[in-house]
Design a protein around this motif. Structure first.
Motif, mmCIF file in Angstrom:
data_model
loop_
_atom_site.group_PDB
_atom_site.id
_atom_site.type_symbol
_atom_site.label_atom_id
_atom_site.label_comp_id
_atom_site.label_asym_id
_atom_site.label_seq_id
_atom_site.Cartn_x
_atom_site.Cartn_y
_atom_site.Cartn_z
ATOM 1 N N ILE A 1 -7.051 7.390 -14.981
ATOM 2 C CA ILE A 1 -5.674 6.896 -15.054
ATOM 3 C C ILE A 1 -4.987 7.287 -13.758
ATOM 4 O O ILE A 1 -4.922 8.479 -13.410
ATOM 5 C CB ILE A 1 -4.944 7.457 -16.283
ATOM 6 N N ALA A 2 -4.513 6.290 -13.045
ATOM 7 C CA ALA A 2 -3.830 6.491 -11.761
ATOM 8 C C ALA A 2 -4.621 7.443 -10.868
ATOM 9 O O ALA A 2 -4.056 8.321 -10.213
ATOM 10 C CB ALA A 2 -2.403 6.988 -11.979
ATOM 11 N N ASP B 1 -3.511 -2.557 -14.096
ATOM 12 C CA ASP B 1 -2.350 -1.828 -13.605
ATOM 13 C C ASP B 1 -1.630 -1.167 -14.778
ATOM 14 O O ASP B 1 -0.962 -0.162 -14.623
ATOM 15 C CB ASP B 1 -1.415 -2.784 -12.860
ATOM 16 N N GLY B 2 -1.777 -1.761 -15.957
ATOM 17 C CA GLY B 2 -1.173 -1.190 -17.161
ATOM 18 C C GLY B 2 -2.207 -0.473 -18.002
ATOM 19 O O GLY B 2 -3.098 0.192 -17.489
ATOM 20 N N ASN B 3 -2.084 -0.631 -19.325
ATOM 21 C CA ASN B 3 -2.998 0.032 -20.268
ATOM 22 C C ASN B 3 -4.292 -0.757 -20.423
ATOM 23 O O ASN B 3 -4.339 -1.947 -20.112
ATOM 24 C CB ASN B 3 -2.351 0.146 -21.645
ATOM 25 N N ILE B 4 -5.298 -0.077 -20.952
ATOM 26 C CA ILE B 4 -6.557 -0.751 -21.287
ATOM 27 C C ILE B 4 -6.846 -0.502 -22.766
ATOM 28 O O ILE B 4 -6.771 0.636 -23.231
ATOM 29 C CB ILE B 4 -7.716 -0.234 -20.410
ATOM 30 N N HIS B 5 -7.123 -1.568 -23.486
ATOM 31 C CA HIS B 5 -7.497 -1.466 -24.900
ATOM 32 C C HIS B 5 -8.902 -2.035 -25.061
ATOM 33 O O HIS B 5 -9.164 -3.129 -24.592
ATOM 34 C CB HIS B 5 -6.555 -2.291 -25.779
ATOM 35 N N VAL B 6 -9.765 -1.302 -25.729
ATOM 36 C CA VAL B 6 -11.111 -1.836 -25.966
ATOM 37 C C VAL B 6 -11.414 -1.770 -27.458
ATOM 38 O O VAL B 6 -11.501 -0.688 -28.036
ATOM 39 C CB VAL B 6 -12.183 -1.060 -25.169
ATOM 40 N N TYR B 7 -11.538 -2.927 -28.071
ATOM 41 C CA TYR B 7 -11.852 -3.001 -29.495
ATOM 42 C C TYR B 7 -13.345 -3.249 -29.650
ATOM 43 O O TYR B 7 -13.773 -4.340 -29.992
ATOM 44 C CB TYR B 7 -11.018 -4.098 -30.155
ATOM 45 N N MET C 1 -3.944 1.316 -12.210
ATOM 46 C CA MET C 1 -4.518 1.150 -10.870
ATOM 47 C C MET C 1 -3.453 1.202 -9.775
ATOM 48 O O MET C 1 -3.737 1.576 -8.650
ATOM 49 C CB MET C 1 -5.247 -0.194 -10.772
ATOM 50 N N ASN C 2 -2.234 0.778 -10.089
ATOM 51 C CA ASN C 2 -1.192 0.794 -9.070
ATOM 52 C C ASN C 2 -0.473 2.137 -9.029
ATOM 53 O O ASN C 2 0.572 2.273 -8.421
ATOM 54 C CB ASN C 2 -0.200 -0.350 -9.319
ATOM 55 N N GLY C 3 -1.038 3.126 -9.690
ATOM 56 C CA GLY C 3 -0.451 4.450 -9.644
ATOM 57 C C GLY C 3 0.452 4.758 -10.821
ATOM 58 O O GLY C 3 1.159 5.762 -10.811
ATOM 59 N N ASN C 4 0.419 3.922 -11.820
ATOM 60 C CA ASN C 4 1.242 4.129 -13.008
ATOM 61 C C ASN C 4 0.712 5.300 -13.832
ATOM 62 O O ASN C 4 -0.314 5.197 -14.492
ATOM 63 C CB ASN C 4 1.242 2.828 -13.821
ATOM 64 N N LEU C 5 1.451 6.426 -13.789
ATOM 65 C CA LEU C 5 0.978 7.638 -14.465
ATOM 66 C C LEU C 5 1.133 7.554 -15.971
ATOM 67 O O LEU C 5 0.600 8.385 -16.702
ATOM 68 C CB LEU C 5 1.748 8.857 -13.941
ATOM 69 N N ASP C 6 1.884 6.565 -16.449
ATOM 70 C CA ASP C 6 2.098 6.432 -17.890
ATOM 71 C C ASP C 6 1.085 5.514 -18.552
ATOM 72 O O ASP C 6 1.144 5.299 -19.758
ATOM 73 C CB ASP C 6 3.514 5.897 -18.165
ATOM 74 N N GLN D 1 0.838 -1.205 0.000
ATOM 75 C CA GLN D 1 0.000 0.000 0.000
ATOM 76 C C GLN D 1 0.870 1.252 0.000
ATOM 77 O O GLN D 1 0.563 2.226 -0.675
ATOM 78 C CB GLN D 1 -0.925 -0.008 1.227
ATOM 79 N N ASN D 2 1.989 1.189 0.762
ATOM 80 C CA ASN D 2 2.877 2.338 0.803
ATOM 81 C C ASN D 2 3.507 2.586 -0.560
ATOM 82 O O ASN D 2 3.682 3.729 -0.973
ATOM 83 C CB ASN D 2 3.975 2.117 1.852
ATOM 84 N N ALA D 3 3.845 1.481 -1.242
ATOM 85 C CA ALA D 3 4.433 1.626 -2.582
ATOM 86 C C ALA D 3 3.437 2.303 -3.512
ATOM 87 O O ALA D 3 3.785 3.198 -4.288
ATOM 88 C CB ALA D 3 4.834 0.263 -3.127
ATOM 89 N N ALA D 4 2.175 1.883 -3.410
ATOM 90 C CA ALA D 4 1.142 2.484 -4.246
ATOM 91 C C ALA D 4 0.983 3.959 -3.918
ATOM 92 O O ALA D 4 0.809 4.803 -4.801
ATOM 93 C CB ALA D 4 -0.182 1.752 -4.044
#
Lengths: 267, 269
Positions: A234-235, A197-203, A214-219, A98-101
């Motif tokens: 996003i994040a 936690d990463g990207n989301i693609h919806v086709y 979700m884990n705080g990844n701003l990219d 949790q602290n890392a997040a």
């Protein structure tokens, strides 16, 4: 609670002084991972006293968060608090993960000693009765009245790494790609929730909610062919449907963070 | 082995029981040994629609609790020899349905019948989940309006994750859409969602479109499944539905308002 900085040696120059000071801050003690219930409670609370919460720094207390309740959803919570005008600046009582997040979201980690200091200060100053700790006194508990007891909990699939889903994601379903990207090759209905936690693609048409990073990844980014989403995030930086420009609706877009501002761009 | 079909929707009042009665009767008329089960324990209706309410002695819950055997509880339809009804209890609640009990009865019925039609209660609670848990096929009954469509969508999500087939990683349940209470005139005036609108959201195999019809209420009140009323548009539409379910290619009807002929315009204005 009180935050005590160690007494550093002041710099010789007159440019600035380092001093210690104590502040009384409201704490949000999180008791459950159901962010929606928290959102509902919080919304009602803020409505009663909107001025009180505007630009108020708050600390998120995770010490009573049940370990078995799943991820905290810090990005969401932070986004939520910011949405109500509060300034979440720190986390206390969290475990390592949790602290890392929290660090990823650039939140301060208030260490245990501060917690203890805070608690003793709380006892000494009877902060619990202070108006500033109203949130703490009331405790944000998930609303249970609206949900009848026979209802099955929302379905949720958890996996590690990237995930590809070829079936439609229906209203009430949640799909979480923990630690990777989530690709959906079908429609996402309104009332469905995608998390990665990463990207989301919806086709396919995206009518539900999509929460990337979700884990705080701003990219992290969200890509979709047909944007009709209820909420994109996003994040923890989110926008609800109402705030998504009409000219973007129905188009293929990408959604990303630029200087922590959520941007939607046509592809 | 029988094929287990659940008639479900999420929302109430959309025509699940009417559809269950029509589908069961239609299959039986085509010579399939069929049983239709009312899962709406506590609010039973199927026996009324089937016109057998005065012949109920034992019910589904009695059989689950082993207070009666299946043959005592099954009611043979007077119009069709291949059709049996297993009525719900009116004096219990849905908690009386246990997964083991329901599974045992369906297993037993599977040995004898070709089709088992399960009439699900509204909602997504215990009764509804019990009705769909063992299903092979699902007919999702939807009205052309947004709340019904959303509830159907929710139900489809549950079907794909909470059923036995999902839990054992078996081939998923075959899902079909049945649009009921369709009123072409109101669709054309924009008051009602069109087939295309609904399909855009649910994208399912369309089993049929049942037009809004007075014949449905008349049939329910008289305890005769509307499919037996071959004169009515709803009866014919249900007939088409059964044919499509059995794999026949039948074009969809009743999608457009009937062009009024010269004479009817003259006499009816």
């Amino acid at each position: 609670m009180a935050v005590n900085f160690p007494n550093n040696v002041a710099d010789g120059s007159k440019g600035f002084e380092l001093k210690a000071a104590s502040f009384t801050l409201p704490i949000i003690r999180l008791l459950d991972s159901d962010i929606e219930a928290v959102a509902a409670r919080l919304g009602a609370k803020v409505e009663k006293a909107p001025d009180f919460f505007r630009n108020t720094p708050v600390v998120i207390d995770l010490s009573d968060f049940p370990s078995g309740a799943g991820p905290v959803g810090l990005p969401l919570l932070v986004g939520l608090l910011r949405g109500y005008g509060m300034i979440p600046f720190g986390v206390r009582g969290g475990n390592q993960e949790q602290n890392a997040a929290a660090e990823a979201l650039e939140l301060a980690i208030l260490r245990d000693s501060y917690v203890r200091a805070g608690k003793s200060a709380a006892n000494a100053n009877s902060l619990e009765s202070d108006a500033g700790t109203e949130l703490e006194a009331e405790q944000l508990q998930p609303r249970s009245s609206g949900v009848s007891k026979g209802e099955p909990p929302p379905t949720r699939r958890v996996s590690t790494g990237s995930m590809v889903v070829a079936r439609p994601v229906r209203s009430g379903q949640r799909v979480y790609a923990s630690g990777g990207d989530l690709s959906i090759i079908a429609a996402v209905s309104s009332g469905a929730e995608l998390m990665a936690d990463g990207n989301i693609h919806v086709y396919g048409p995206l009518r539900g909610r999509a929460l990337a990073g979700m884990n705080g990844n701003l990219d992290a980014r969200i890509f979709c062919q047909d944007l009709q989403a209820e909420l994109v995030s996003i994040a923890g930086h989110y926008r609800v449907s109402e705030n998504i420009p009409a000219e973007m609706r129905g188009f293929p877009v990408q959604i990303f963070l630029d200087q922590k501002i959520l941007r939607i761009e046509k592809l | 082995m029988a094929r287990i079909i659940v008639i479900t929707s999420g929302k109430g009042g959309v025509g699940k029981t009417t559809t269950a009665a029509a589908l069961a009767m239609g299959l039986a008329q085509r010579g399939k040994r069929t049983v239709v089960i009312d899962f709406d324990v506590g609010l039973r209706n199927l026996d009324l629609i089937m016109g057998c309410e005065r012949r109920v002695v034992y019910d589904f819950v009695n059989v689950i609790n082993q207070e009666a055997n299946l043959n005592q509880a099954l009611i043979r339809d007077k119009r069709c020899d291949h059709l049996y009804v297993l009525p719900a209890s009116q004096t219990r609640d849905k908690d009386a349905l246990t997964k083991e009990g329901v599974g045992r009865i369906l297993e037993e019925l599977s040995q004898i019948y070709d089709f088992i039609v399960c009439d699900s209660p509204a909602g997504i609670e215990h009764g509804a989940t019990m009705a769909m848990y063992f299903a092979d096929d699902a007919v999702v009954v939807t009205n052309p309006e947004v709340s019904s469509v959303r509830d159907s969508d929710r139900m489809l999500g549950i079907l794909s994750s909470k059923s036995r087939r999902a839990e054992t990683n078996d081939e998923p349940i075959r899902e079909f859409l049945l649009l009921t209470r369709y009123d072409p005139a109101r669709v054309e005036s924009g008051e009602m969602l069109s087939v295309e609108d609904v399909q855009e959201i649910l994208s399912l195999n369309l089993l049929g479109i049942i037009p809004e019809s007075k014949a449905v209420l008349t049939a329910s009140n008289s305890g005769s499944p509307v499919i037996l009323d071959r004169e009515s548009d709803a009866g014919q539409a249900y007939g088409d539905m059964v044919a499509r379910y059995l794999g026949e290619e039948v074009p969809h009807r009743f999608l457009h308002t009937e062009k009024k002929g010269f004479l009817s315009r003259l006499f009816r204005g």
